[in-house]
Write a protein that holds these residues in place. Structure first.
Motif, short mmCIF file in Angstrom:
data_model
loop_
_atom_site.label_atom_id
_atom_site.label_comp_id
_atom_site.label_asym_id
_atom_site.label_seq_id
_atom_site.Cartn_x
_atom_site.Cartn_y
_atom_site.Cartn_z
N ASN A 79 1.13 14.34 22.84
CA ASN A 79 1.69 12.62 23.27
C ASN A 79 3.49 11.76 22.74
O ASN A 79 4.13 11.77 22.83
N HIS A 80 3.23 11.92 21.52
CA HIS A 80 4.09 11.70 20.64
C HIS A 80 5.65 12.49 21.53
O HIS A 80 6.46 12.03 21.16
N LEU A 81 5.87 13.91 21.10
CA LEU A 81 6.35 15.04 20.84
C LEU A 81 7.12 14.55 22.99
O LEU A 81 8.17 15.04 23.10
N LEU A 82 6.02 14.85 23.71
CA LEU A 82 6.18 15.01 25.24
C LEU A 82 7.29 13.77 25.42
O LEU A 82 8.13 13.49 26.16
N ASP A 83 6.94 12.27 24.29
CA ASP A 83 7.54 11.22 24.65
C ASP A 83 9.15 11.35 24.47
O ASP A 83 10.01 10.59 24.58
N LEU A 84 9.41 11.96 22.94
CA LEU A 84 10.61 12.51 22.59
C LEU A 84 11.52 13.36 23.46
O LEU A 84 12.26 13.36 23.23
N VAL A 85 10.91 14.49 23.69
CA VAL A 85 11.38 14.89 25.08
C VAL A 85 12.25 14.08 26.20
O VAL A 85 13.29 14.63 26.09
N ALA A 86 11.58 13.13 26.49
CA ALA A 86 12.05 12.34 27.26
C ALA A 86 13.57 11.85 26.98
O ALA A 86 14.13 10.66 27.22
N ARG A 87 13.13 11.57 25.64
CA ARG A 87 14.20 10.43 24.85
C ARG A 87 15.41 12.05 24.50
O ARG A 87 16.27 11.25 23.39
N ALA A 88 15.48 13.09 24.70
CA ALA A 88 16.12 14.12 24.85
C ALA A 88 17.57 13.38 24.69
O ALA A 88 18.73 14.25 23.70
N GLN A 89 18.44 12.78 26.25
CA GLN A 89 19.47 12.53 25.37
C GLN A 89 20.07 11.46 24.86
O GLN A 89 21.22 11.33 24.51
N GLU A 90 19.39 10.69 23.79
CA GLU A 90 20.07 9.89 23.56
C GLU A 90 20.58 9.92 21.83
O GLU A 90 19.94 10.56 21.32
N ARG A 91 21.55 9.46 21.91
CA ARG A 91 22.46 10.01 21.10
C ARG A 91 21.96 8.82 19.48
O ARG A 91 22.10 9.38 18.36
N ASN A 92 21.38 7.71 19.62
CA ASN A 92 20.81 6.88 18.58
C ASN A 92 19.45 6.86 18.56
O ASN A 92 18.94 6.85 19.71
N PHE A 93 18.36 6.57 17.23
CA PHE A 93 17.50 6.82 17.45
C PHE A 93 16.63 5.70 15.77
O PHE A 93 17.87 5.90 15.59
N VAL A 94 15.53 4.99 16.97
CA VAL A 94 15.51 3.97 15.43
C VAL A 94 13.70 4.83 15.31
O VAL A 94 13.05 5.03 15.56
N ALA A 95 14.13 5.34 13.39
CA ALA A 95 12.52 5.52 13.09
C ALA A 95 12.62 4.64 12.05
O ALA A 95 12.69 4.19 11.22
N CYS A 96 10.70 4.64 12.82
CA CYS A 96 9.93 3.55 12.17
C CYS A 96 8.90 4.31 10.87
O CYS A 96 7.75 3.66 10.83
N THR A 97 8.72 5.78 10.98
CA THR A 97 7.40 6.19 10.53
C THR A 97 8.51 6.77 9.37
O THR A 97 9.08 7.43 9.71
N GLU A 98 7.30 6.96 7.56
CA GLU A 98 7.47 7.30 7.35
C GLU A 98 8.16 9.58 7.68
O GLU A 98 9.05 9.85 7.23
N ARG A 99 6.94 10.01 8.20
CA ARG A 99 7.82 10.71 8.61
C ARG A 99 8.50 11.30 9.63
O ARG A 99 9.44 12.37 9.56
N GLU A 100 9.19 10.31 10.65
CA GLU A 100 10.64 10.17 11.56
C GLU A 100 11.71 10.53 10.20
O GLU A 100 12.69 11.16 10.59
N LEU A 101 11.61 9.98 9.45
CA LEU A 101 12.87 9.74 8.23
C LEU A 101 12.90 10.26 7.44
O LEU A 101 13.82 11.52 7.03
#
Length: 272
Positions: free
Chosen positions: A72-94
């Motif tokens: 579910n997390h990765l599919l949500d991110l696929v929907a945001r594939a064209q966004e040039r900027n991203f807020v990383a909120c978790t240690e894993r994303e960072l």
């Protein structure tokens, strides 16, 4: 020829696909065959050059038997594939975003106007920051000691993107305010400064001192700039307990100009 700069969501999706595939001990070619896509296309997805369609991503994650939460997390991110900027909120994303852009970078420049950066902190200095509640945005421990780097497969047909096989050059720019004993005792600060001098002599890093006179009001926020040999490719700035990663050219160029100004203002031999 201008090289591709992976967008942040794609970097995380690619890393998630790699982890899921390796957890199942499946080869890239095996997964590509089962998904009826080319190995080159899957390779491109895995390092973040682009994102698969939602349908293709769902099929890949099904083949890889990814846990529901990961899927579910990765599919949500696929929907945001064209966004040039991203807020990383978790240690894993960072961690995934830092690692991804470091592998693309020729040089990484980190500006720390008021505190010593986490990668250079002694344990006593870090403890003093914790007790004083003067914590930086960096919540993920990092090492500046060079280690083995994973080389992502190239895709020459789609091809202007690349991964470096060597560590990027690291430059730490530290503001004069960080050398004042506001968050710790004078003894702790002295040991921290001595540690910086030792690390600079032992490791292939630059640690430069920027005087307060060079720190205009717009330069009071810490940031990290990722640069290849041609241009700046991404910037990260603090945001609550995480960071915002920027890849839109206009914003990245502003941080590049700020870094150029700071680098031109350093005081040589400040730590010796």
């Amino acid at each position: 020829m201008t090289r591709v700069v992976p967008r942040p969501a794609n970097v995380i999706v690619g890393a998630g696909l790699v982890e899921a595939r390796e957890a199942r001990n499946l080869s890239l070619r095996n997964v590509a065959k089962r998904a009826k896509i080319s190995p080159g296309a899957l390779s491109y997805y895995e390092w973040g050059g682009s994102a698969p369609s939602v349908a293709t991503a769902a099929m890949l994650l099904g083949i890889l038997e990814a846990p529901v939460a990961v899927r579910n997390h990765l599919l949500d991110l696929v929907a945001r594939a064209q966004e040039r900027n991203f807020v990383a909120c978790t240690e894993r994303e960072l961690h995934l975003l830092r690692t991804g852009y470091e592998q693309l970078a020729f040089r990484v420049c980190e500006w720390s106007p008021t505190l010593f950066p986490s990668a250079l902190r002694t344990s006593t200095y870090a403890q003093a920051l914790h007790e004083s509640r003067l914590l930086s945005f960096d919540i993920t421990p990092r090492s500046i000691i060079p280690g083995k780097r994973v080389r992502a497969p190239d895709d020459n047909q789609r091809g202007r993107a690349f991964r470096r096989e060597t560590e990027p050059r690291r430059t730490f720019l530290i503001g004069e305010a960080a050398t004042r004993p506001d968050a710790c005792t004078s003894d702790v600060l002295r040991d921290q400064i001595e540690e910086v001098g030792m690390l600079q002599s032992l490791l292939d890093v630059s640690v430069d001192f920027v005087p307060a006179s060079a720190c205009a009001p717009g330069l009071v926020e810490p940031f990290t700039l990722y640069e290849d040999q041609q241009r700046a490719i991404a910037a990260a700035v603090p945001h609550r307990n995480g960071a915002i990663f920027f890849t839109d050219p206009e914003t990245v160029k502003r941080y590049q100009k700020a870094a150029q100004h700071l680098r031109s203002s350093v005081v040589n031999h400040a730590w010796t």
